[in-house]
Enzyme design. Structure first.
Site, PDB file in Angstrom:
ATOM      1  NE  ARG A 166      -2.645   1.212   3.484  1.00 19.40           N
ATOM      2  CZ  ARG A 166      -3.151   0.843   4.298  1.00 19.40           C
ATOM      3  NH1 ARG A 166      -4.818   0.291   4.216  1.00 19.40           N
ATOM      4  NH2 ARG A 166      -2.629   0.977   5.625  1.00 19.40           N
ATOM      5  CE  LYS A 171      -3.088   4.225   7.524  1.00 23.84           C
ATOM      6  NZ  LYS A 171      -4.356   4.568   7.629  1.00 23.84           N
TER       7      LYS A 171
HETATM    8  C1  LIG Z   1      -5.499   3.609   7.505  1.00 20.40           C
HETATM    9  C2  LIG Z   1      -6.714   4.016   6.971  1.00 20.40           C
HETATM   10  C3  LIG Z   1      -7.411   2.902   7.128  1.00 20.40           C
HETATM   11  C4  LIG Z   1      -7.753   1.378   7.678  1.00 20.40           C
HETATM   12  O1  LIG Z   1      -6.937   1.021   7.373  1.00 20.40           O
HETATM   13  P1  LIG Z   1      -6.621  -0.063   7.869  1.00 20.40           P
HETATM   14  O2  LIG Z   1      -5.285  -1.162   7.455  1.00 20.40           O
HETATM   15  O3  LIG Z   1      -7.776  -0.912   7.711  1.00 20.40           O
HETATM   16  O4  LIG Z   1      -5.366  -0.023   9.473  1.00 20.40           O
HETATM   17  C5  LIG Z   1      -8.842   3.184   6.765  1.00 20.40           C
HETATM   18  N1  LIG Z   1      -9.312   4.142   6.098  1.00 20.40           N
HETATM   19  C6  LIG Z   1      -8.336   5.683   5.861  1.00 20.40           C
HETATM   20  C7  LIG Z   1      -8.701   6.585   4.766  1.00 20.40           C
HETATM   21  C8  LIG Z   1      -7.340   5.509   6.047  1.00 20.40           C
HETATM   22  O5  LIG Z   1      -6.025   6.186   5.827  1.00 20.40           O
END
Ligand SMILES: *Cc1c(COP(=O)(O)O)cnc(C)c1O
Length: 344
Positions: A82, A184
């Site tokens: 990711r 992210k």
């Molecule tokens: C980090 C994040 C999540 C959750 O992702 P995980 O990998 O399950 O911790 C969901 N939505 C957004 C916008 C994020 O930044």
């Protein structure tokens, strides 16, 4: 290995400086070998790309001590992939995936004394990130990047029992169509701060964002994906390019399908159909699942049948299964568990 002298049952979700962090620099077109350092600070140009144009991407995952005393991370390959994709979207050199996993192992091993003991409810949060390091004043990508990974022990999201939350349908948008909602990046969080603080001031725990193009479909919250359970026991989760692909949500899909025999649907979910669901939750690394009891939409309240007192039975089983997999009390799917071997 002797643990740090900390009241593990009572630590907050705050940054705590631990002993080591991993740092690698990208310069002259290549990543260096990377090192562990005791220096928790960064010295950089006042004109650094991250400071001027927000060129930064990050990750969040956890290390757990299992019931049999091992230290594990769960599916770090998905975080590696990711952040790789996030970096490419912001014109940053992606950090090699196998090196990401190696860095996770190094940084967790070096901070093994900070991994909260099994049963405390606390975990070691791992924060990998990459940012533009050198000076840029004309708008362009940086030439020099730092990839860094620190750890910090964090307490459980829910102190005591899991409590349903009330959320609101927000008028702000989190992500533009064809924008950066699917990566992210800190930039997605900066613009959500006003929305979340307003929601908190109004008494809500989270915002549900709608699709910005038509404002008729549910997307996600500022930092968690949304999951629904139908009357006939299906697991439904919204599908959209501007939703961040949550590792927790993808793992819950496997739990639903392979551990609970449920049908799983990833598809657009209209706001109008939300009253038909019997359980609603938000999911992410921090909370695993937080059940949603009420959804407030401009004076109209959707009362989720599972209510505001307790998590519904399906999400409860799902949450217990995933945390059991993380803590080693339930057998994990093949390839999920990465043990970090630590010398005594
Ligand atoms: C980090 C994040 C999540 C959750 O992702 P995980 O990998 O399950 O911790 C969901 N939505 C957004 C916008 C994020 O930044």
């Amino acid at each position: 290995m002797k643990k740090k002298d900390i009241d593990w049952g009572n630590i907050p979700f705050d940054y705590m400086v631990t002993d080591y962090r991993y740092v690698s620099m990208y310069e002259d077109g290549k990543w260096d070998d990377g090192v562990l350092t005791g220096d928790a600070t960064i010295k950089l140009s006042e004109c650094a790309g991250v400071l001027q144009y927000a060129q930064e991407v990050f990750e969040g995952l956890k290390a757990y001590e299992t019931v049999d005393g091992k230290i594990v991370t769960v599916r770090p390959d998905l975080n590696a992939e990711r952040i790789y994709n996030s970096a490419i979207r912001l014109e940053m050199p992606p950090f090699p995936k196998e090196r990401f996993i190696d860095a996770v192992e190094q940084v967790v091993r070096a901070n093994a004394a900070w991994v909260p003991p099994y049963g405390s409810g606390a975990t070691l949060y791992i924060r990998p990130f990459e940012f533009g390091f050198d000076s840029v004043i004309g708008v362009k990508p940086s030439d020099v990047y730092q990839f860094r990974m620190f750890t910090t022990p964090v307490g459980p999201y829910f102190k005591g029992r899991v409590r349903p939350i009330a959320v609101k349908i927000t008028d702000y948008d989190r992500a533009a169509p064809h924008g950066t909602g699917g990566i992210k990046a800190a930039l997605n969080y900066a613009m959500s701060l006003k929305a979340i603080m307003e929601a908190h001031r109004e008494g809500y725990s989270e915002n549900f964002y709608l699709d910005p193009a038509t404002r008729t479909y549910i997307q996600e919250t500022g930092g968690a994906n949304i999951i629904f359970i139908t009357k006939d026991h299906k697991f439904v989760t919204p599908k959209s390019d501007s939703i961040l692909p949550s590792v927790t949500r993808r793992s819950l899909e496997v739990v639903a399908k392979d551990y609970m025999g449920m049908e799983v649907e990833e598809r657009p979910v209209a706001l109008a159909e939300v009253p038909d669901f019997v359980e609603v939750g938000v999911c992410g690394t921090a909370a695993v699942i937080a059940p949603v009891g009420e959804i407030h939409d401009h004076g109209n309240v959707i009362h989720v049948p599972s209510g505001m007192d307790e998590i519904g039975p399906v999400l409860k089983e799902m949450r217990e299964t995933l945390t059991g997999i993380q803590m080693g009390t339930i057998k994990a799917p093949e390839g999920w568990i990465h043990e970090v071997k630590v010398e005594d």
